[in-house]
Design an enzyme around this catalytic site. Sequence first.
Site, PDB file in Angstrom:
ATOM      1  N   ASN A   9       0.843  -1.218   0.077  1.00  0.00           N
ATOM      2  CA  ASN A   9      -0.001   0.079   0.134  1.00  0.00           C
ATOM      3  C   ASN A   9       0.813   1.299   0.084  1.00  0.00           C
ATOM      4  OD1 ASN A   9      -1.872   2.008   0.406  1.00  0.00           O
ATOM      5  ND2 ASN A   9      -2.547   1.253   2.633  1.00  0.00           N
ATOM      6  N   TRP A  10       1.099   1.795  -1.028  1.00  0.00           N
ATOM      7  CA  TRP A  10       2.138   3.057  -1.076  1.00  0.00           C
ATOM      8  C   TRP A  10       1.398   4.340  -0.831  1.00  0.00           C
ATOM      9  CZ3 TRP A  10       4.116   2.899  -7.169  1.00  0.00           C
ATOM     10  CH2 TRP A  10       4.679   1.628  -7.257  1.00  0.00           C
ATOM     11  N   LYS A  11       0.263   4.231  -0.359  1.00  0.00           N
ATOM     12  CA  LYS A  11      -0.486   5.525   0.275  1.00  0.00           C
ATOM     13  C   LYS A  11      -0.075   6.847  -0.771  1.00  0.00           C
ATOM     14  CE  LYS A  11      -0.121   3.358   4.748  1.00  0.00           C
ATOM     15  NZ  LYS A  11      -0.181   3.230   6.225  1.00  0.00           N
ATOM     16  N   HIS A  98      -9.569   1.126   4.963  1.00  0.00           N
ATOM     17  CA  HIS A  98      -8.179   1.189   5.678  1.00  0.00           C
ATOM     18  C   HIS A  98      -8.530   2.451   6.694  1.00  0.00           C
ATOM     19  CE1 HIS A  98      -4.461   2.343   6.453  1.00  0.00           C
ATOM     20  NE2 HIS A  98      -3.801   1.555   5.788  1.00  0.00           N
ATOM     21  N   GLU A 100      -6.947   4.626   8.035  1.00  0.00           N
ATOM     22  CA  GLU A 100      -6.861   6.173   7.449  1.00  0.00           C
ATOM     23  C   GLU A 100      -8.025   6.750   6.638  1.00  0.00           C
ATOM     24  OE1 GLU A 100      -2.912   5.515   5.409  1.00  0.00           O
ATOM     25  OE2 GLU A 100      -2.173   5.073   7.381  1.00  0.00           O
ATOM     26  N   GLU A 170      -5.355  -4.714  10.499  1.00  0.00           N
ATOM     27  CA  GLU A 170      -4.353  -3.857  10.704  1.00  0.00           C
ATOM     28  C   GLU A 170      -4.504  -3.079  12.008  1.00  0.00           C
ATOM     29  OE1 GLU A 170      -2.332  -2.821   6.862  1.00  0.00           O
ATOM     30  OE2 GLU A 170      -4.076  -1.450   7.019  1.00  0.00           O
ATOM     31  N   SER A 216       3.457  -1.960  10.424  1.00  0.00           N
ATOM     32  CA  SER A 216       4.841  -1.928  10.570  1.00  0.00           C
ATOM     33  C   SER A 216       5.477  -3.295  10.277  1.00  0.00           C
ATOM     34  CB  SER A 216       5.222  -1.680  12.354  1.00  0.00           C
ATOM     35  OG  SER A 216       4.916  -0.321  12.420  1.00  0.00           O
ATOM     36  N   GLY A 237       2.829  -0.967   4.396  1.00  0.00           N
ATOM     37  CA  GLY A 237       2.681   0.165   3.870  1.00  0.00           C
ATOM     38  C   GLY A 237       4.406   0.866   3.573  1.00  0.00           C
TER      39      GLY A 237
HETATM   40  P1  PGA Z   1       2.628   0.188   7.572  1.00  0.00           P
HETATM   41  O1  PGA Z   1       1.317   0.562   6.855  1.00  0.00           O
HETATM   42  O2  PGA Z   1       3.347  -0.948   7.021  1.00  0.00           O
HETATM   43  O3  PGA Z   1       3.710   1.601   7.223  1.00  0.00           O
HETATM   44  O4  PGA Z   1       2.738   0.367   9.073  1.00  0.00           O
HETATM   45  C1  PGA Z   1       0.540  -0.643   6.894  1.00  0.00           C
HETATM   46  C2  PGA Z   1      -0.625  -0.236   6.171  1.00  0.00           C
HETATM   47  O5  PGA Z   1      -1.470   0.967   6.518  1.00  0.00           O
HETATM   48  O6  PGA Z   1      -1.567  -0.795   5.475  1.00  0.00           O
END
Ligand code: PGA
Length: 253
Positions: A9-11, A98, A100, A170, A216, A237
């Site tokens: 997930n590149w965000k 997600h 976010e 998550e 993470s 991420g």
């Molecule tokens: P992260 O994000 O690996 O940077 O913790 C994971 C995600 O939000 O899918």
Amino acid sequence: MRKRIVAGNWKMNTDVAAGIKLASDLMQFLRDQPAPENVGVAIAPPFTHLTEINKVIDPAKICLAAQNCASEANGAYTGEVSVGMLKATGVMAVIIGHSERRAYFKEDHATLAKKVDLAIKNEMRPIFCCGEVLEERNAGIQNQVVEKQLKESLFHLDNEDFSRVIIAYEPVWAIGTGVVASPDQAQEIHKYIRSLVAARYGAGIAGELTILYGGSCKSSNAAEIFSKPDVDGGLIGGAALDAAEFHRIVLSF
Ligand code: PGA
């Protein structure tokens, strides 16, 4: 044997040129050292990159995914991108719910259910995210939180449609924080999620369901987390923004 998946997930990172390079580098790594058998690789770049990135990846090696989609099929929804539009760029899967999106864009259970329905109607696989925030974990109510998220946005699906779903657990306290859930914490809740699905859809469908861990996850901890029986891969991420590091995670099974 159920499918294992490592999805990036590149965000909201990279511009188109940097995204093409990242995808091309990953393709090269996968040509040199393919993913283990039964391990699928997916990347979810920003919308603006999808058409171009679709040209540089081999769909047999990398599944193109989107990070979000509109909750309506089309029409006067300024700024939104529909599942149909995504499909036309080569997208095969879409991240829905997600944390976010839930936290910053106030996406609620009902909105997410609509997105799930549209994805499935368009033959796209929803990667449905669930997970508790730190206060909920500290209060010991993570199971109830996740149960509600699944019930309100997924469990209206019939058996056939549910079979297309991928779940990503998550824990919000682990996303982008460097604090990773312990392999035992991940296993415990993944097993619980599978039991909920078994109760709703039967043991067969639950046994086939891919449940990813996210938060993470990196090459130094992936192998231990992925070794747990109910953890079927990761939604990655930060570590997905480095092709070599992401490729190492793909090889962690
Ligand atoms: P992260 O994000 O690996 O940077 O913790 C994971 C995600 O939000 O899918």
